[in-house]
Every structure is written in C-alpha cells, then in structure tokens.
Design an enzyme around this catalytic site. Structure first.
Site, PDB file in Angstrom:
ATOM      1  N   PRO A  80       7.713 -62.841  -9.004  1.00  0.00           N
ATOM      2  CA  PRO A  80       8.970 -62.499  -8.321  1.00  0.00           C
ATOM      3  C   PRO A  80       9.700 -61.360  -9.052  1.00  0.00           C
ATOM      4  O   PRO A  80       9.839 -61.408 -10.271  1.00  0.00           O
ATOM      5  CB  PRO A  80       9.787 -63.808  -8.364  1.00  0.00           C
ATOM      6  CG  PRO A  80       9.124 -64.681  -9.373  1.00  0.00           C
ATOM      7  CD  PRO A  80       7.711 -64.209  -9.532  1.00  0.00           C
ATOM      8  N   GLY A  84      12.998 -61.789 -14.509  1.00  0.00           N
ATOM      9  CA  GLY A  84      12.835 -61.869 -15.962  1.00  0.00           C
ATOM     10  C   GLY A  84      11.422 -62.258 -16.350  1.00  0.00           C
ATOM     11  O   GLY A  84      11.160 -62.644 -17.495  1.00  0.00           O
ATOM     12  N   SER A  87       7.736 -58.501 -14.088  1.00  0.00           N
ATOM     13  CA  SER A  87       7.087 -57.856 -12.937  1.00  0.00           C
ATOM     14  C   SER A  87       6.937 -56.348 -13.164  1.00  0.00           C
ATOM     15  O   SER A  87       5.896 -55.772 -12.819  1.00  0.00           O
ATOM     16  CB  SER A  87       7.859 -58.132 -11.644  1.00  0.00           C
ATOM     17  OG  SER A  87       9.163 -57.636 -11.742  1.00  0.00           O
ATOM     18  N   ALA A  89       6.663 -54.711 -16.062  1.00  0.00           N
ATOM     19  CA  ALA A  89       5.646 -54.438 -17.090  1.00  0.00           C
ATOM     20  C   ALA A  89       4.254 -54.656 -16.517  1.00  0.00           C
ATOM     21  O   ALA A  89       3.340 -53.854 -16.762  1.00  0.00           O
ATOM     22  CB  ALA A  89       5.867 -55.336 -18.304  1.00  0.00           C
ATOM     23  N   ALA A  90       4.082 -55.719 -15.713  1.00  0.00           N
ATOM     24  CA  ALA A  90       2.760 -55.983 -15.119  1.00  0.00           C
ATOM     25  C   ALA A  90       2.371 -54.835 -14.190  1.00  0.00           C
ATOM     26  O   ALA A  90       1.231 -54.359 -14.210  1.00  0.00           O
ATOM     27  CB  ALA A  90       2.781 -57.308 -14.358  1.00  0.00           C
ATOM     28  N   ASP A 127       7.128 -56.581 -23.500  1.00  0.00           N
ATOM     29  CA  ASP A 127       6.665 -56.922 -22.148  1.00  0.00           C
ATOM     30  C   ASP A 127       5.332 -56.236 -21.839  1.00  0.00           C
ATOM     31  O   ASP A 127       4.391 -56.869 -21.342  1.00  0.00           O
ATOM     32  CB  ASP A 127       7.690 -56.495 -21.091  1.00  0.00           C
ATOM     33  CG  ASP A 127       8.974 -57.313 -21.160  1.00  0.00           C
ATOM     34  OD1 ASP A 127       9.122 -58.115 -22.093  1.00  0.00           O
ATOM     35  OD2 ASP A 127       9.834 -57.138 -20.272  1.00  0.00           O
TER      36      ASP A 127
HETATM   37  C1  MEV Z   1      13.082 -57.998 -21.138  1.00  0.00           C
HETATM   38  O1  MEV Z   1      11.981 -58.743 -20.626  1.00  0.00           O
HETATM   39  C2  MEV Z   1      13.126 -58.109 -22.630  1.00  0.00           C
HETATM   40  C3  MEV Z   1      14.260 -57.350 -23.307  1.00  0.00           C
HETATM   41  O2  MEV Z   1      14.208 -57.689 -24.688  1.00  0.00           O
HETATM   42  C4  MEV Z   1      14.112 -55.858 -23.113  1.00  0.00           C
HETATM   43  C5  MEV Z   1      12.917 -55.288 -23.863  1.00  0.00           C
HETATM   44  O3  MEV Z   1      12.465 -55.890 -24.854  1.00  0.00           O
HETATM   45  O4  MEV Z   1      12.482 -54.206 -23.470  1.00  0.00           O
HETATM   46  C6  MEV Z   1      15.616 -57.773 -22.766  1.00  0.00           C
END
Ligand code: MEV
Length: 308
Positions: A80, A84, A87, A89-90, A127
C-alpha cells in the site's frame, strides 16, 4: 527487449528518522512486493501514461540516473502506498534493477538511495538497502561482521549489515492515511538543528536500537516489546506520531509486547509485537483501521530478464 524485476516492501523495527542522522536502525523486508517491467518505447511511460517527474519522481529519476533511454514501465505492487511500508523504495530498487540488470546489489542500493535523495530531499539508505538485500538489515555507525556495503553522504556514513531477526509475530495496522516522507524528515531536521531535546531523542533512539539488537539475539520478546514502546515515545517527541497512530497503539496495547509507528509516521502504519495476532487484528479492525499479518525476511531484489 524487455526486462523485469521485483523488490520487497519493508518494516523498520527500530531507528527510523534517527537513521537519517547516522544513528543505528534495524529493518526487515516484507513478503509484499513491487514488480516492474521495462520495455523500449518512443517516450517515457508509466503504466501506459506519460511519466512526469512531479507525479512520479521515483521511476522518473531512476530512468535519469541509470542513463536509460525512454521506456514504458509497467508497475504491479501489493505494497500500500504512503503506508510507511517502503513502497517508494521497492519501486525505485525494482526500477533500477530492471533497467540495469548488470549492476550488483551494492550498486543498485547506492543508486536507488541517490534516486530517493533527489525525489525526497533528505533520506537514509535503510529503505533502499532493505529492498535490495531482503531478509533484515542493521545499519550502524561502525563496520562490523556481515557488512554488506557502506554508503556515505555529506558527513554521514551508513554501514549496512545483514542481520538475523528471530521469528517475530508482527501485525501491521495501517491508519489509511498516507503521509509523504520528505516533509516529515525535513521537520525532524529542523527540530534537531534547533533543540537539544530533539538531538537527545535522536541519540537515544540509536541507543534503544543497539539494545534491541542484543535482545533480538537473546530472543527476549518482552525486552524487544518494551524497547518498541520506548522508541515510540521518542518518535512522538520528534513530532512524527499522529492522532491515528496514538489511537491504533492504544487499541493494540492490551494484546502486545510493544507497539510503535513504522517508517516515516504522520499517519502510515503501526507494528505490534504480539503472541495474539488474531486479537490484535480484531482490535485494529474494530477501530476502523486495516490489519496486515506480515511475514518478515522476504527475498530482496529479484531479476527476471526476458529475451534480449
Ligand atoms: C522512512 O521509511 C524512514 C525514515 O527514516 C527516512 C529515511 O530513513 O530515509 C523516516
């Protein structure tokens, strides 16, 4: 010709936001994935419509940085968006992987991090490294055993390690409210530059993560849960929690060893560590949110190259 690749979403177990400043963090790949198919095309396309940098910066900059010609990218995802759960990064890792199948994992992870930096403004490589490597990763200031690769930006160095995570019963609760990572990260940067208390909270998240790694090695679920609660309090101090997150955490608390937001916060998702996953899922549903029972340790970047 065509090429195809897929990469997993992730949960950050400990250390989000603090990791942007170089503090330690632990993340695990999920069994949810994004697949990208790239085909030669007369112009840049995404799922059959023109690809624009404003609306789809991650695939746009992935095309730019890999030096690829125009391509039609077809994306299929079960992660989704804005939850968080990694998505972006994938999508970035799968796009770089499909466009540059000759790159090794270190080069994919490093380039995908550069793409996230341009698209997002500020980021850590956690990520994108998790989406590339899969399993679980531990980011540390120091180089240790099981080092995968090292990424540097400005005065921050991240040593990315493979790590083992014990079998954990995790349930994700999605608030249904997406939140963009960039502005949340920027807000923490502002607090960090102005206030000693914010700098202390960031450093303490790093200490909590190191302690959590020890508890994971010992398989101490109660200890891991307590540290998740502590991590959550510190994230609230950094202003990245929200009313929805607080509501979700209150709902799952009676059945959880610990619970915290995962990823950038501001909405997004909560993870609960529990031995009563059904009860947690029901508590999440009752509050009107969406539960996902998740399996961690998913496979990293997977290439599937078609006929050349
Ligand atoms: C986001 O998934 C993680 C954060 O720490 C940002 C990052 O590490 O790039 C909030």
């Amino acid at each position: 010709m065509y090429s195809k690749a897929s990469a997993p979403g992730k949960v950050i177990l400990f250390g989000e936001h603090a990791v942007v400043f170089g503090e330690p963090a632990i993340a695990a790949a999920l069994n949810l994935r994004t697949a990208v198919l790239a085909e030669n095309s007369a112009s840049k396309m995404l799922n059959g419509i023109p690809l624009h940098r404003e609306s789809n910066p991650y695939p746009y900059f992935a095309l730019e940085l890999t030096g690829s010609g125009p391509m039609n990218l077809t994306v299929n995802s079960d992660i989704p968006p804005g939850a968080g759960l990694g998505s972006s990064a994938a999508l970035t890792v799968a796009t770089v992987g499909t466009l540059r199948p000759e790159y090794g994992p270190e080069r994919v992870a490093t380039m995908a991090f550069e793409v996230e930096l341009i698209a997002q403004g500020r980021a850590s490589p956690i990520d994108t490294s998790t989406a590339t490597h899969g399993g679980a990763v531990f980011v540390d200031r120091k180089e240790g055993a099981s080092l995968l690769w090292t990424i540097r930006k400005g005065n921050v160095t991240w040593h990315i390690h493979h790590t083992e995570v014990p079998p954990l019963n995790l349930v994700i609760g999605f608030t249904g409210k997406g939140a963009a990572t960039g502005p949340l990260v920027e807000n923490v940067r502002r607090l960090h530059s102005k206030f000693e208390t914010a700098r202390e909270a960031v450093a303490e998240i790093g200490a909590v993560t190191i302690e959590a790694r020890k508890r994971m090695r010992e398989g101490d679920v109660v200890g891991i849960g307590e540290l998740m609660d502590r991590n959550q309090r510190l994230l609230s101090m950094l202003g990245v929690s929200s009313d929805e997150i607080a509501k979700l955490i209150d709902a799952v608390r009676p059945y959880s060893y610990g619970a915290k937001l995962t990823g950038a916060g501001g909405g997004g998702s909560v993870i609960s560590l529990t031995d009563k996953p059904e009860k947690v899922a029901e508590a999440i549903r009752k509050k009107g949110f969406i539960p996902y029972k998740c399996t961690i340790g998913g496979e990293g970047l997977r290439l599937d190259n078609g006929p050349g």
